[in-house]
Design a protein around this motif. Structure first.
Motif, PDB file in Angstrom:
ATOM      1  N   CYS A 215      -9.660 -34.873  -3.818  1.00 33.48           N
ATOM      2  CA  CYS A 215      -9.078 -33.676  -3.221  1.00 33.48           C
ATOM      3  C   CYS A 215      -8.784 -33.973  -1.761  1.00 33.48           C
ATOM      4  N   PRO A 216      -7.519 -33.988  -1.364  1.00 37.12           N
ATOM      5  CA  PRO A 216      -7.160 -34.321   0.017  1.00 37.12           C
ATOM      6  C   PRO A 216      -7.520 -33.225   1.015  1.00 37.12           C
ATOM      7  N   MET A 217      -7.835 -32.040   0.554  1.00 40.08           N
ATOM      8  CA  MET A 217      -8.084 -30.920   1.451  1.00 40.08           C
ATOM      9  C   MET A 217      -9.557 -30.782   1.854  1.00 40.08           C
ATOM     10  N   TYR A 218     -10.440 -31.538   1.194  1.00 40.07           N
ATOM     11  CA  TYR A 218     -11.867 -31.428   1.488  1.00 40.07           C
ATOM     12  C   TYR A 218     -12.171 -31.871   2.919  1.00 40.07           C
ATOM     13  N   LYS A 219     -13.133 -31.256   3.517  1.00 40.62           N
ATOM     14  CA  LYS A 219     -13.648 -31.592   4.845  1.00 40.62           C
ATOM     15  C   LYS A 219     -12.532 -31.697   5.884  1.00 40.62           C
ATOM     16  N   ASN A 220     -11.875 -30.562   6.102  1.00 39.96           N
ATOM     17  CA  ASN A 220     -10.793 -30.475   7.090  1.00 39.96           C
ATOM     18  C   ASN A 220      -9.694 -31.511   6.855  1.00 39.96           C
ATOM     19  N   ASN A 221      -9.308 -31.636   5.610  1.00 40.89           N
ATOM     20  CA  ASN A 221      -8.208 -32.509   5.194  1.00 40.89           C
ATOM     21  C   ASN A 221      -8.489 -34.005   5.356  1.00 40.89           C
ATOM     22  N   THR A 222      -9.769 -34.400   5.429  1.00 39.80           N
ATOM     23  CA  THR A 222     -10.083 -35.829   5.425  1.00 39.80           C
ATOM     24  C   THR A 222     -10.248 -36.332   3.995  1.00 39.80           C
ATOM     25  N   GLY A 223     -10.440 -35.417   3.067  1.00 40.27           N
ATOM     26  CA  GLY A 223     -10.497 -35.761   1.652  1.00 40.27           C
ATOM     27  C   GLY A 223     -11.892 -36.052   1.141  1.00 40.27           C
ATOM     28  N   GLY A 224     -12.038 -35.932  -0.153  1.00 44.47           N
ATOM     29  CA  GLY A 224     -13.297 -36.224  -0.821  1.00 44.47           C
ATOM     30  C   GLY A 224     -13.058 -36.547  -2.275  1.00 44.47           C
ATOM     31  N   MET A 225     -13.973 -37.338  -2.849  1.00 40.55           N
ATOM     32  CA  MET A 225     -13.808 -37.746  -4.245  1.00 40.55           C
ATOM     33  C   MET A 225     -15.052 -37.432  -5.057  1.00 40.55           C
ATOM     34  N   TRP A 226     -14.882 -37.446  -6.382  1.00 42.15           N
ATOM     35  CA  TRP A 226     -15.973 -37.268  -7.334  1.00 42.15           C
ATOM     36  C   TRP A 226     -15.568 -37.926  -8.634  1.00 42.15           C
ATOM     37  N   LEU A 227     -16.517 -38.036  -9.540  1.00 35.95           N
ATOM     38  CA  LEU A 227     -16.264 -38.612 -10.859  1.00 35.95           C
ATOM     39  C   LEU A 227     -16.314 -37.506 -11.903  1.00 35.95           C
ATOM     40  N   SER A 228     -15.506 -37.660 -12.931  1.00 38.64           N
ATOM     41  CA  SER A 228     -15.456 -36.691 -14.015  1.00 38.64           C
ATOM     42  C   SER A 228     -15.266 -37.425 -15.337  1.00 38.64           C
ATOM     43  N   ALA A 229     -15.757 -36.826 -16.397  1.00 37.42           N
ATOM     44  CA  ALA A 229     -15.543 -37.393 -17.728  1.00 37.42           C
ATOM     45  C   ALA A 229     -14.245 -36.874 -18.337  1.00 37.42           C
ATOM     46  N   SER A 230     -13.561 -35.997 -17.622  1.00 38.81           N
ATOM     47  CA  SER A 230     -12.313 -35.411 -18.095  1.00 38.81           C
ATOM     48  C   SER A 230     -11.234 -35.589 -17.035  1.00 38.81           C
ATOM     49  N   GLU A 231     -10.009 -35.732 -17.460  1.00 39.68           N
ATOM     50  CA  GLU A 231      -8.889 -35.811 -16.523  1.00 39.68           C
ATOM     51  C   GLU A 231      -8.577 -34.455 -15.889  1.00 39.68           C
ATOM     52  N   ASP A 232      -9.027 -33.391 -16.540  1.00 38.49           N
ATOM     53  CA  ASP A 232      -8.797 -32.048 -16.009  1.00 38.49           C
ATOM     54  C   ASP A 232      -9.543 -31.891 -14.690  1.00 38.49           C
ATOM     55  N   ILE A 233      -8.876 -31.348 -13.699  1.00 36.91           N
ATOM     56  CA  ILE A 233      -9.471 -31.166 -12.378  1.00 36.91           C
ATOM     57  C   ILE A 233     -10.321 -29.899 -12.363  1.00 36.91           C
ATOM     58  N   LYS A 234     -11.588 -30.073 -12.101  1.00 35.14           N
ATOM     59  CA  LYS A 234     -12.553 -29.004 -11.853  1.00 35.14           C
ATOM     60  C   LYS A 234     -13.297 -29.453 -10.603  1.00 35.14           C
ATOM     61  N   ASN A 235     -12.885 -28.973  -9.459  1.00 37.14           N
ATOM     62  CA  ASN A 235     -13.301 -29.479  -8.159  1.00 37.14           C
ATOM     63  C   ASN A 235     -14.699 -28.998  -7.755  1.00 37.14           C
ATOM     64  N   PRO A 236     -15.700 -29.907  -7.722  1.00 37.30           N
ATOM     65  CA  PRO A 236     -17.045 -29.524  -7.301  1.00 37.30           C
ATOM     66  C   PRO A 236     -17.184 -29.409  -5.780  1.00 37.30           C
TER      67      PRO A 236
END
Length: 185
Positions: free
Chosen positions: A145-166
């Protein structure tokens, strides 16, 4: 015994046949909310003896709690994650990565949900690096997600391609895109 195996095979086929989807979605103001009861933490039939299974299952459970904006569940589920990481018998080549993942997982037990999300993002980086070396019992998707932390971005792992942003939960549930696939090995 045949039904769970058939379900696992059907699920694996469905996940494989959906490969290549990398659309970016910034409909973050969509207030659609997940029930928080995702099925991502369910191991596949081929994962039963994989040493990373418990870590991945616990990580995905914490992710689902953060997606559901549930600080209490995230803290509670982080205990299983800490235990799984501690129980992972790592080769010397991944011991440092295991230590980083453990340190971040321990931070998830306390603090407000914003602090949990920050620790989860750091944990996600350590888990990605660890699983790339140690192997994964299932295909995982690195999402960003490029918008996380004042647009510096953040990543996570998922078992699905569907985006559910933690990292944002219900406030921007579908903001993000798949950046990389970590193949089962």
């Amino acid at each position: 015994m045949k039904k769970p195996l058939l379900f696992a095979l059907a699920l694996s086929f469905a996940l494989i046949s959906c490969g290549g989807k990398t659309e970016e979605n910034h409909e973050g103001h969509d207030m659609e909310h997940s029930s928080g009861h995702e099925t991502e933490a369910t191991p596949t039939a081929s994962s039963v003896n994989n040493p990373t299974t418990a870590m991945i299952d616990a990580y995905l459970a914490v992710k689902d709690a953060l997606v559901a904006d549930d600080q209490v569940a995230a803290a509670s589920k982080s205990q299983a994650l800490v235990t799984a990481i501690q129980g992972f018998e790592a080769a010397a080549s991944v011991e440092e990565l295991k230590g980083k993942a453990l340190a971040e997982a321990q931070k998830l037990a306390s603090g407000d949900i914003a602090a949990q999300r920050e620790s989860f993002q750091a944990l996600s980086i350590a888990m990605k690096d660890l699983l790339k070396v140690a192997g994964s019992d299932r295909t995982l998707y690195q999402q960003y997600c490029p918008m996380y932390k004042n647009n510096t971005g953040g990543m996570w792992l998922s078992a699905s391609e569907d985006i559910k942003n933690p990292l944002f939960g219900s406030s921007m549930l579908t903001c993000g895109k798949v950046e990389e696939t970590i193949a089962m090995n």
